[in-house]
Enzyme design. Structure first.
Site, PDB file in Angstrom:
ATOM      1  N   ASN A 151       0.873  -1.188   0.000  1.00 20.04           N
ATOM      2  CA  ASN A 151       0.000   0.000   0.000  1.00 20.04           C
ATOM      3  C   ASN A 151       0.901   1.226   0.000  1.00 20.04           C
ATOM      4  O   ASN A 151       1.443   1.606   1.034  1.00 20.04           O
ATOM      5  CB  ASN A 151      -0.894  -0.024   1.261  1.00 20.04           C
ATOM      6  CG  ASN A 151      -1.726   1.245   1.380  1.00 20.04           C
ATOM      7  OD1 ASN A 151      -1.866   2.006   0.422  1.00 20.04           O
ATOM      8  ND2 ASN A 151      -2.281   1.475   2.562  1.00 20.04           N
ATOM      9  N   TRP A 152       1.044   1.814  -1.174  1.00 19.45           N
ATOM     10  CA  TRP A 152       1.945   2.971  -1.301  1.00 19.45           C
ATOM     11  C   TRP A 152       1.309   4.269  -0.778  1.00 19.45           C
ATOM     12  O   TRP A 152       1.938   5.323  -0.814  1.00 19.45           O
ATOM     13  CB  TRP A 152       2.385   3.147  -2.762  1.00 19.45           C
ATOM     14  CG  TRP A 152       3.418   2.143  -3.201  1.00 19.45           C
ATOM     15  CD1 TRP A 152       4.056   1.227  -2.417  1.00 19.45           C
ATOM     16  CD2 TRP A 152       3.932   1.954  -4.532  1.00 19.45           C
ATOM     17  NE1 TRP A 152       4.940   0.492  -3.173  1.00 19.45           N
ATOM     18  CE2 TRP A 152       4.883   0.919  -4.475  1.00 19.45           C
ATOM     19  CE3 TRP A 152       3.683   2.564  -5.766  1.00 19.45           C
ATOM     20  CZ2 TRP A 152       5.595   0.483  -5.601  1.00 19.45           C
ATOM     21  CZ3 TRP A 152       4.372   2.124  -6.886  1.00 19.45           C
ATOM     22  CH2 TRP A 152       5.320   1.092  -6.790  1.00 19.45           C
ATOM     23  N   LYS A 153       0.082   4.177  -0.343  1.00 14.08           N
ATOM     24  CA  LYS A 153      -0.640   5.355   0.169  1.00 14.08           C
ATOM     25  C   LYS A 153      -0.489   6.523  -0.811  1.00 14.08           C
ATOM     26  O   LYS A 153      -0.380   6.305  -2.016  1.00 14.08           O
ATOM     27  CB  LYS A 153      -0.155   5.703   1.579  1.00 14.08           C
ATOM     28  CG  LYS A 153      -0.144   4.494   2.520  1.00 14.08           C
ATOM     29  CD  LYS A 153      -0.105   4.858   3.969  1.00 14.08           C
ATOM     30  CE  LYS A 153       0.082   3.594   4.791  1.00 14.08           C
ATOM     31  NZ  LYS A 153      -0.383   3.708   6.141  1.00 14.08           N
ATOM     32  N   GLY A 209       1.522   2.345  10.873  1.00 19.14           N
ATOM     33  CA  GLY A 209       2.398   3.503  10.735  1.00 19.14           C
ATOM     34  C   GLY A 209       3.005   3.961  12.049  1.00 19.14           C
ATOM     35  O   GLY A 209       3.566   5.054  12.128  1.00 19.14           O
ATOM     36  N   GLU A 248      -5.797  -5.304  10.481  1.00 14.14           N
ATOM     37  CA  GLU A 248      -4.885  -4.182  10.697  1.00 14.14           C
ATOM     38  C   GLU A 248      -5.257  -3.469  11.992  1.00 14.14           C
ATOM     39  O   GLU A 248      -6.112  -2.562  11.980  1.00 14.14           O
ATOM     40  CB  GLU A 248      -4.991  -3.206   9.524  1.00 14.14           C
ATOM     41  CG  GLU A 248      -4.614  -3.831   8.197  1.00 14.14           C
ATOM     42  CD  GLU A 248      -3.997  -2.796   7.279  1.00 14.14           C
ATOM     43  OE1 GLU A 248      -2.869  -3.009   6.842  1.00 14.14           O
ATOM     44  OE2 GLU A 248      -4.643  -1.758   7.016  1.00 14.14           O
ATOM     45  N   GLU A 292      -7.405   4.387   7.615  1.00 14.86           N
ATOM     46  CA  GLU A 292      -7.232   5.820   7.315  1.00 14.86           C
ATOM     47  C   GLU A 292      -8.478   6.363   6.610  1.00 14.86           C
ATOM     48  O   GLU A 292      -8.853   7.516   6.795  1.00 14.86           O
ATOM     49  CB  GLU A 292      -5.955   6.024   6.477  1.00 14.86           C
ATOM     50  CG  GLU A 292      -4.714   5.857   7.347  1.00 14.86           C
ATOM     51  CD  GLU A 292      -3.450   5.478   6.600  1.00 14.86           C
ATOM     52  OE1 GLU A 292      -3.396   5.575   5.367  1.00 14.86           O
ATOM     53  OE2 GLU A 292      -2.482   5.050   7.283  1.00 14.86           O
ATOM     54  N   HIS A 299      -9.882   0.682   4.629  1.00 11.47           N
ATOM     55  CA  HIS A 299      -8.617   0.955   5.338  1.00 11.47           C
ATOM     56  C   HIS A 299      -8.919   1.916   6.496  1.00 11.47           C
ATOM     57  O   HIS A 299      -9.749   2.816   6.366  1.00 11.47           O
ATOM     58  CB  HIS A 299      -7.600   1.575   4.363  1.00 11.47           C
ATOM     59  CG  HIS A 299      -6.226   1.622   4.941  1.00 11.47           C
ATOM     60  ND1 HIS A 299      -5.845   2.584   5.854  1.00 11.47           N
ATOM     61  CD2 HIS A 299      -5.150   0.824   4.760  1.00 11.47           C
ATOM     62  CE1 HIS A 299      -4.582   2.369   6.202  1.00 11.47           C
ATOM     63  NE2 HIS A 299      -4.142   1.302   5.554  1.00 11.47           N
ATOM     64  N   GLY A 323       2.487  -1.101   4.474  1.00 14.32           N
ATOM     65  CA  GLY A 323       2.426   0.309   4.123  1.00 14.32           C
ATOM     66  C   GLY A 323       3.818   0.884   3.955  1.00 14.32           C
ATOM     67  O   GLY A 323       4.478   0.700   2.929  1.00 14.32           O
ATOM     68  N   SER A 325       2.850  -2.009  10.583  1.00 14.50           N
ATOM     69  CA  SER A 325       4.292  -1.865  10.825  1.00 14.50           C
ATOM     70  C   SER A 325       5.078  -3.140  10.517  1.00 14.50           C
ATOM     71  O   SER A 325       6.048  -3.462  11.218  1.00 14.50           O
ATOM     72  CB  SER A 325       4.558  -1.388  12.257  1.00 14.50           C
ATOM     73  OG  SER A 325       3.988  -0.103  12.450  1.00 14.50           O
TER      74      SER A 325
HETATM   75  C1  PEP Z   1      -1.173   0.128   5.944  1.00 17.34           C
HETATM   76  O1  PEP Z   1      -1.061   1.152   5.318  1.00 17.34           O
HETATM   77  O2  PEP Z   1      -2.174  -0.586   5.778  1.00 17.34           O
HETATM   78  C2  PEP Z   1      -0.131  -0.262   6.877  1.00 17.34           C
HETATM   79  C3  PEP Z   1      -0.214  -1.426   7.460  1.00 17.34           C
HETATM   80  O3  PEP Z   1       0.874   0.649   7.068  1.00 17.34           O
HETATM   81  P1  PEP Z   1       2.263   0.378   7.840  1.00 17.34           P
HETATM   82  O4  PEP Z   1       2.824  -0.908   7.302  1.00 17.34           O
HETATM   83  O5  PEP Z   1       3.100   1.549   7.522  1.00 17.34           O
HETATM   84  O6  PEP Z   1       1.931   0.248   9.291  1.00 17.34           O
END
Ligand code: PEP
Length: 249
Positions: free
Chosen positions: A8-10, A168, A162, A92, A90, A224, A203
């Site tokens: 997930n490049w956001k 993050g 998640e 976010e 997600h 992410g 993470s």
């Molecule tokens: C995500 O964006 O779904 C995610 C798990 O981010 P990260 O790996 O940075 O925690």
């Protein structure tokens, strides 16, 4: 089961980033990889990774197929541009864009209608975990989709667990916490979730991936921050390839 790794490049990257990543990153055999760039770079990523066996996803979609919805992008458009997956729900999106369980359920159906595989994100926040309600929250998020899309829609679903407190933040669920929730999720799916893939997200890094992938109900990861670094993401893919569920050990 073949592990599934979702990047997930956001809202990161540009044309140069996509080209550099495609040059630097190599997928190991025996893993399925889905890259989710931001919508604007989907076309560019599809070209940059052509012939590499990578599939693509979008990070969100509209719930309608077309119409006067200024600024929105339909699941059908993602499909037309070469995507096969859509991340739905997600945290976010839930937190910052007000996506309720009902909206998430509509988007889940929209992705399916367009022929995309939805990657349904579920997870509790820190307060909910500390109150001992983590499983109940996740169960409620799954039920909302099952009610709207029909229980069978989750039979061969991709679910990403998640925990919001791990996204993050650098803080990861312990392997035991992940395993316990993944087993609960699988148990809540039709047919014991045997055809579903349950991914962990929060993470994940090269340094912790192997421990998480060692758990029997972890079928891969949604990554992410660490998916923005080609070498780091390649190392995570390698850890998945070597996991007991991939090797049958
Ligand atoms: C995500 O964006 O779904 C995610 C798990 O981010 P990260 O790996 O940075 O925690």
């Amino acid at each position: 089961m073949t592990p599934l790794l979702v990047a997930n490049w956001k809202m990161h990257g540009d044309k140069d980033f996509v080209a550099r990543f495609a040059r630097a990153w190599r997928a190991p055999p025996g893993v399925d990889v889905v890259i989710c760039p931001s919508w604007g770079y989907l076309d560019c990523a599809v070209s940059a990774f052509a012939g590499r066996g990578v599939r693509f996803g979008v990070q969100t979609t509209a719930s309608e197929p077309s119409g006067a919805f200024t600024g929105e992008n339909a699941a059908e458009m993602a499909r037309d541009l070469g995507a096969a997956f859509a991340v739905v729900g997600h945290s976010e999106r839930r937190q910052m864009f007000g996506e309720t369980d009902a909206v998430v359920a509509k988007k889940f159906r929209a992705a399916g209608r367009a022929g995309l595989t939805p990657i349904l994100c579920v997870g509790e926040n820190r307060t909910e975990r500390l109150a001992g309600n983590a499983e109940q929250v996740v169960r409620g998020q799954l039920d909302a989709v099952a009610r709207a899309a029909g229980p069978d829609a989750l039979r061969d679903a991709v679910i990403a667990y998640e925990p919001v407190w791990a996204i993050g933040t650098g803080e990861t669920a312990t392997p035991a916490q992940a395993q316990s929730m993944h087993a609960a999720i699988r148990g809540a799916l039709p047919n014991g979730g045997r055809a579903a893939r349950v991914l962990y997200g929060g993470s994940v890094k090269a340094a912790n991936a192997a421990r998480i992938f060692a758990e029997p109900d972890v079928d891969g990861a949604l990554v992410g921050g660490a998916s923005l670094d080609a070498n780091e993401f390649a190392a995570i893919c390698l850890a998945a390839m070597a996991s007991p569920s991939a090797t049958g050990a």
